[in-house]
Motif scaffolding. Structure first.
Motif, PDB file in Angstrom:
ATOM      1  N   PRO A   1       0.846  -1.195   0.000  1.00 45.23           N
ATOM      2  CA  PRO A   1       0.000   0.000   0.000  1.00 45.23           C
ATOM      3  C   PRO A   1       0.884   1.248   0.000  1.00 45.23           C
ATOM      4  N   ASN A   2       0.358   2.339  -0.509  1.00 48.16           N
ATOM      5  CA  ASN A   2       1.143   3.570  -0.624  1.00 48.16           C
ATOM      6  C   ASN A   2       0.525   4.683   0.209  1.00 48.16           C
TER       7      ASN A   2
ATOM      8  N   ILE B   1       5.473  -0.498   3.481  1.00 43.74           N
ATOM      9  CA  ILE B   1       4.614   0.569   2.976  1.00 43.74           C
ATOM     10  C   ILE B   1       5.434   1.420   2.017  1.00 43.74           C
ATOM     11  N   GLY B   2       4.812   1.797   0.906  1.00 37.40           N
ATOM     12  CA  GLY B   2       5.455   2.698  -0.030  1.00 37.40           C
ATOM     13  C   GLY B   2       4.864   4.087   0.106  1.00 37.40           C
ATOM     14  N   THR B   3       5.458   5.037  -0.582  1.00 32.75           N
ATOM     15  CA  THR B   3       4.865   6.363  -0.671  1.00 32.75           C
ATOM     16  C   THR B   3       4.340   6.562  -2.092  1.00 32.75           C
ATOM     17  N   THR B   4       3.515   7.567  -2.265  1.00 35.14           N
ATOM     18  CA  THR B   4       2.968   7.881  -3.576  1.00 35.14           C
ATOM     19  C   THR B   4       3.344   9.298  -3.956  1.00 35.14           C
ATOM     20  N   SER B   5       4.016   9.460  -5.085  1.00 32.33           N
ATOM     21  CA  SER B   5       4.460  10.799  -5.477  1.00 32.33           C
ATOM     22  C   SER B   5       3.275  11.708  -5.776  1.00 32.33           C
ATOM     23  N   LEU B   6       2.200  11.160  -6.332  1.00 31.05           N
ATOM     24  CA  LEU B   6       1.027  11.988  -6.596  1.00 31.05           C
ATOM     25  C   LEU B   6       0.431  12.497  -5.292  1.00 31.05           C
ATOM     26  N   GLY B   7       0.293  11.623  -4.296  1.00 37.49           N
ATOM     27  CA  GLY B   7      -0.268  12.037  -3.021  1.00 37.49           C
ATOM     28  C   GLY B   7       0.562  13.115  -2.354  1.00 37.49           C
TER      29      GLY B   7
ATOM     30  N   SER C   1       1.576  -3.128  -6.157  1.00 36.02           N
ATOM     31  CA  SER C   1       1.502  -1.859  -5.441  1.00 36.02           C
ATOM     32  C   SER C   1       0.220  -1.119  -5.803  1.00 36.02           C
ATOM     33  N   LEU C   2      -0.136  -0.185  -4.950  1.00 40.26           N
ATOM     34  CA  LEU C   2      -1.390   0.548  -5.106  1.00 40.26           C
ATOM     35  C   LEU C   2      -1.201   1.939  -5.698  1.00 40.26           C
ATOM     36  N   GLY C   3       0.026   2.442  -5.740  1.00 40.15           N
ATOM     37  CA  GLY C   3       0.267   3.767  -6.297  1.00 40.15           C
ATOM     38  C   GLY C   3      -0.550   4.836  -5.584  1.00 40.15           C
ATOM     39  N   SER C   4      -1.196   5.669  -6.362  1.00 40.14           N
ATOM     40  CA  SER C   4      -1.990   6.765  -5.787  1.00 40.14           C
ATOM     41  C   SER C   4      -3.429   6.361  -5.508  1.00 40.14           C
ATOM     42  N   TYR C   5      -3.759   5.076  -5.699  1.00 43.78           N
ATOM     43  CA  TYR C   5      -5.159   4.657  -5.613  1.00 43.78           C
ATOM     44  C   TYR C   5      -5.778   4.956  -4.253  1.00 43.78           C
ATOM     45  N   LEU C   6      -5.077   4.646  -3.163  1.00 40.30           N
ATOM     46  CA  LEU C   6      -5.639   4.886  -1.830  1.00 40.30           C
ATOM     47  C   LEU C   6      -5.838   6.376  -1.576  1.00 40.30           C
ATOM     48  N   TYR C   7      -4.907   7.186  -2.026  1.00 46.52           N
ATOM     49  CA  TYR C   7      -5.046   8.639  -1.859  1.00 46.52           C
ATOM     50  C   TYR C   7      -6.283   9.133  -2.604  1.00 46.52           C
ATOM     51  N   ARG C   8      -6.461   8.656  -3.831  1.00 49.31           N
ATOM     52  CA  ARG C   8      -7.614   9.085  -4.617  1.00 49.31           C
ATOM     53  C   ARG C   8      -8.916   8.564  -4.029  1.00 49.31           C
ATOM     54  N   ARG C   9      -8.882   7.347  -3.473  1.00 48.41           N
ATOM     55  CA  ARG C   9     -10.080   6.818  -2.805  1.00 48.41           C
ATOM     56  C   ARG C   9     -10.413   7.635  -1.566  1.00 48.41           C
ATOM     57  N   ALA C  10      -9.385   8.076  -0.842  1.00 47.36           N
ATOM     58  CA  ALA C  10      -9.624   8.895   0.350  1.00 47.36           C
ATOM     59  C   ALA C  10     -10.311  10.207  -0.030  1.00 47.36           C
ATOM     60  N   LEU C  11      -9.852  10.829  -1.120  1.00 49.50           N
ATOM     61  CA  LEU C  11     -10.499  12.051  -1.586  1.00 49.50           C
ATOM     62  C   LEU C  11     -11.937  11.766  -2.019  1.00 49.50           C
TER      63      LEU C  11
END
Length: 256
Positions: free
Chosen positions: A17-18, A36-42, A210-220
């Motif tokens: 997860p990112n 855990i990874g980070t997401t550059s978009l997030g 990996s999930l990339g920015s998916y979790l960040y976008r889901r949170a929004l």
């Protein structure tokens, strides 16, 4: 083999997860994710900056310093290394490793493959134990039609010393299988709700998902859904952590 590298050779693929900040990483760690990874978009979007434009080098290092001591193995999404000079990318990698990162994701952006290979070689020379996940964007920014170009790039990155290969945008099971036959290192695929399931990717032989920015976008998206419901007079869909839960998880590894 480092503990993080070993996760790419376990019985099950590494589901990574990112996170984009301390709280998101803490909540993911609380669910038992060992890495855990980070997401550059997030990271970029949260700061009002563009992704993929080398605008978040300092923010990325700062986040690595915040997360590097957490109870998980940290891999950092570093775009293309935020520089074209391989020595500068190696310097960044050294900073991230000093902050506690055990992995780095470097994307080629469809730039010259020899330059990206030089960046990878410089990073491995500077920080041999840092897991380099080499990303090619032939399926992300390109059309992915000429699979020979994907293979050519990944072969160059393998020869440069990359520990894993990442091909975001590749979802066709037959093409995943064909690509795996050309690799000597673990393959990372970006999860897509429209693509193969985690179990299907595992059956194909993918070693990292990996999930990339998916979790960040889901949170929004969840925040927007909640506000839409509230404005319409309906109880918000889904659930939310309590104030105390957020407070406790977000501070526990800073106070323990």
């Amino acid at each position: 083999m480092t503990p993080f590298a070993a996760l790419h050779h376990a019985d099950a693929p590494l589901l990574l997860p990112n996170a984009w900040d301390h709280a998101s990483a803490a909540f993911l760690a609380a669910q038992g994710f060992a890495a855990i990874g980070t997401t550059s978009l997030g990271v970029a979007a949260a700061a009002g900056l563009p992704d993929g434009a080398a605008a978040t080098r300092d923010l990325t290092v700062r986040l690595a310093r915040q997360l590097g001591a957490g109870p998980y193995l940290l891999s950092v999404d570093a775009e293309d290394g935020f520089a074209q000079d391989p020595s500068e990318v190696a310097e960044l990698a050294s900073e991230l490793a000093a902050a506690g990162a055990v992995g780095i994701n470097l994307e080629d952006g469809l730039g010259p493959a020899d330059l990206h290979a030089a960046k990878i070689a410089a990073v491995k020379a500077a920080v041999p134990d840092l897991f380099v996940n080499a990303r090619t964007d032939t399926h992300w920014l390109g059309d992915g039609v000429d699979e020979r170009e994907t293979v050519r790039r990944l072969d160059a990155y393998q020869q440069a010393g990359a520990d894993g290969m990442f091909v975001p945008g590749l979802t066709d099971p037959a093409r995943v299988t064909a690509l795996l036959k050309t690799l000597d290192v673990p393959l990372n695929i970006l999860y897509s709700p429209a693509g193969p399931s985690v179990s299907h990717l595992a059956d194909l032989g993918v070693r990292r998902i990996s999930l990339g920015s998916y979790l960040y976008r889901r949170a929004l998206g969840a925040a927007l859904d909640a506000m839409t419901d509230i404005r319409s007079g309906r109880p918000p869909r889904g659930t939310a952590p309590t104030y105390d839960e957020v407070q406790a998880l977000s501070t526990q590894d800073r106070t323990s």
